[in-house]
Design an enzyme around this catalytic site. Structure first.
Site, PDB file in Angstrom:
ATOM      1  N   TYR A 188      -2.419  -2.972  -1.618  1.00 10.68           N
ATOM      2  CA  TYR A 188      -1.083  -2.360  -1.620  1.00 10.68           C
ATOM      3  C   TYR A 188      -0.060  -3.131  -0.792  1.00 10.68           C
ATOM      4  O   TYR A 188      -0.394  -4.079  -0.107  1.00 10.68           O
ATOM      5  CB  TYR A 188      -1.131  -0.879  -1.258  1.00 10.68           C
ATOM      6  N   GLU A 189       1.205  -2.736  -0.963  1.00 14.31           N
ATOM      7  CA  GLU A 189       2.369  -3.457  -0.425  1.00 14.31           C
ATOM      8  C   GLU A 189       2.456  -4.875  -0.981  1.00 14.31           C
ATOM      9  O   GLU A 189       2.851  -5.810  -0.298  1.00 14.31           O
ATOM     10  CB  GLU A 189       2.346  -3.492   1.107  1.00 14.31           C
ATOM     11  N   GLY A 190       2.083  -5.030  -2.242  1.00 15.83           N
ATOM     12  CA  GLY A 190       2.073  -6.339  -2.877  1.00 15.83           C
ATOM     13  C   GLY A 190       0.711  -6.959  -2.706  1.00 15.83           C
ATOM     14  O   GLY A 190       0.288  -7.256  -1.588  1.00 15.83           O
TER      15      GLY A 190
ATOM     16  N   MET B 297       8.019   5.635   1.174  1.00 17.55           N
ATOM     17  CA  MET B 297       8.743   4.824   0.199  1.00 17.55           C
ATOM     18  C   MET B 297       8.097   5.018  -1.162  1.00 17.55           C
ATOM     19  O   MET B 297       6.886   4.934  -1.297  1.00 17.55           O
ATOM     20  CB  MET B 297       8.793   3.345   0.588  1.00 17.55           C
TER      21      MET B 297
END
Length: 588
Positions: free
Chosen positions: A432-434, A155
């Site tokens: 990461y990933e928010g 992604m």
């Protein structure tokens, strides 16, 4: 894992209500996990230390990336064994097993090598997004290859000037009039963005259409393959999406974190125009649960290694008198603080595993339960738990791996022991990933305050039911009483923060991180109480298995030493935002 599955969650009975899993039995689930454990231990784990030292190599002339020695062969075995297809839709070649089994398998893979596991792990997120939002043609062309593992997926969100704030992204997509788009822009921090494990990589790329509204409402999602795919499914020409650099990170060295340049790369739209975040969030939420699972795997493996070392390493004598009279010093496991560090890691692993497996179970209900209300309730609770799984488990994972490195003493800093690698790998999971602050804002601002705490109350009913069932059991008092106290405090705490936030939204920002940790302990406390209840019943029935005694001892440690953190967290959250924002002089 079997204890949580069968004795705490009773997943076989739970899944009987789901037609697609009604015939599943415990023996099948156990057998899959046993084989998965062998694959993780025998194929993947031996690559971890070497992969960290070797890293990935970019050929700037060809833009191709070479992964560490052995990675490609291990991935080939992964595909050949059908592991990529475990919980995927049989319509596209999947095995149709519950997501819970995939979750457990990936925990073991993360213990073996988080860096290696990220290559197939991201593919599963791409599969989820396409399965939910792809066109029939996209599904037909790409899903069988992702399911088999023949191709991998990524992604592509982050750009040099925008990370969490995706409304700032500038990558653009120009329609070509034939249903395709030319995508141009630069992406960074793309995990597994380029590698030599598979012949094709399916990039899911966020970009803007020419007439897109500003901000996050103007983002669309595009499928951009590394190689074009011909009508017969074979690979065609190279698409101009190239790796221009690899990030030099403090951890997960063996995973290629790529800088990608798109120069008019051909892609197709996934989902509706300007609604790309809805489609991408399917992948992002899968990834957030996956990141929590990464830290869970690291917590477990760091604990196992530190425990083994503490039993063998001789240093000093016990304060209360010699314990190993036949040796020149006692093993360090006799020292109280060493045990505290080990038990902290053990408790974080066991609590995290129960939470994560529960989340995977209700995800299955959210997707496949025949009762609409059960589906909606499960989806709502999963939404509540997702930021907790991501943030609480990764915060705990970093603390646990640090503790375990400390157990090794000076040897913990030496690469060959592996302890310091677990710390470095665990640290990125908090970002990461928010980032975990973003997860905290999502939990408090969106998942709780936006519906006046209705979802929290829904989960709270499960806690209330356990308290009502076990509240009269004297042997459960040491577990139920602190849980009941916090459950009662949580209602008042949430209401107070909510009122403050209504007057000044910054109050939510000032309290959210502390709030999430309190919520995390509430969930952990619930599952530790459930696990203790099972253990007490087994012992009461005459079991002499030390496994159950160990569960009780770990639960006692958790409630006595870790759970009380909630008191200080609520106090700091209630202190208000002024001591953070009225600080211009301090921050000049």
């Amino acid at each position: 894992m079997q204890f949580v599955m069968h004795e705490v969650l009773n997943v076989v009975d739970e899944f009987k209500a789901l037609p697609k899993h009604a015939d599943l039995d415990a023996d099948t689930l156990n057998a899959v996990l046993e084989e998965g454990g062998k694959f993780a231990a025998e194929v993947v784990q031996p690559l971890n230390l070497r992969g960290d030292a070797e890293g990935c190599t970019l050929d700037k002339a060809t833009h191709e990336v070479t992964t560490p020695t052995g990675f490609k062969d291990a991935y080939a075995q992964f595909v050949e064994g059908g592991w990529a297809a475990l919980s995927c839709d049989p319509e596209y070649g999947g095995q149709g097993l519950p997501l819970l089994i995939n979750q457990c398998f990936y925990e073991m893979l993360n213990s073996a090598s988080q860096a290696w596991t990220m290559y197939p792990g991201l593919s599963h997120g791409a599969y989820e997004a396409l399965h939910a939002h792809g066109t029939d043609e996209q599904k037909k062309t790409f899903l069988p290859k992702l399911v088999s593992g023949e191709w991998t997926g990524t992604m592509c969100l982050t750009e040099p000037h925008c990370g969490t704030d995706l409304g700032l992204l500038t990558t653009r997509a120009e329609p070509q009039g034939d249903g395709t788009y030319r995508v141009t822009g630069n992406k960074i921090f793309i995990s597994a963005g380029e590698h030599d494990l598979a012949p094709n990589i399916i990039h899911l790329v966020l970009a803007r259409l020419p007439d897109a509204p500003k901000g996050s409402k103007g983002i669309s999602l595009f499928l951009v393959p590394k190689y074009h795919v011909k009508p017969d499914g074979s690979l065609g020409e190279r698409n101009p999406i190239f790796c221009t650099g690899l990030e030099h990170k403090m951890g997960i060295h063996a995973n290629a974190t790529a800088q990608l340049s798109l120069d008019g790369a051909i892609g197709t739209l996934v989902g509706e125009p300007n609604k790309g975040l809805q489609a991408m969030f399917v992948m992002m939420n899968t990834a957030r649960l996956g990141v929590g699972n990464q830290s869970l795997g690291l917590t477990e493996v760091a604990y196992q290694n530190a425990l083994a070392y503490a039993k063998e390493r001789l240093q000093m004598r016990s304060l209360s008198g010699t314990k190993a009279k036949d040796k020149p010093a006692d093993p360090i496991i006799v020292h109280p603080d060493v045990r505290k560090m080990l038990l902290t890691a053990k408790a974080y692993a066991e609590g995290g595993r129960a939470m994560a497996m529960y989340g995977a179970m209700i995800a299955e209900k959210a997707h496949h339960h025949p009762d609409d209300k059960v589906r909606k309730d499960s989806e709502e609770i999963l939404g509540l738990l997702t930021p907790i799984v991501k943030a609480f488990l990764t915060d705990n994972g970093f603390a646990a791996t640090n503790h375990c490195m400390q157990v090794f003493g000076g040897h913990g800093y030496i690469h060959e022991t592996g302890a310091e690698q677990f710390v470095r790998d665990a640290r990125i999971n908090m970002i990461y990933e928010g980032t975990n602050t973003v997860q905290s804002l999502d939990l408090l601002g969106r998942k709780i305050l936006q519906n006046q705490g209705a979802t929290l109350k829904k989960f709270g009913k499960q806690i209330e039911a356990l308290i009502a069932e076990e509240g009269v059991n004297e042997k459960m008092a040491e577990f139920i009483n602190p849980l009941a106290t916090l459950a009662d405090q949580m209602t008042k705490f949430t209401t107070e923060i909510g009122f403050k936030g209504f007057v000044n939204a910054d109050e939510v920002g000032g309290a959210s991180v502390d709030y999430l940790r309190v919520a995390g302990h509430l969930v952990f406390g619930y599952f530790f109480a459930r696990m203790a209840s099972v253990a007490l019943k087994k012992i009461g029935e005459g079991s002499t298995d030390p496994f159950y005694t160990a569960k009780l001892q770990t639960a006692r440690f958790y409630f006595a030493r870790l759970f009380p953190e909630t008191a200080s967290l609520m106090r700091t959250a209630r202190s208000g935002v002024a001591n953070l924002l009225d600080t211009d002089a301090a921050l000049t």
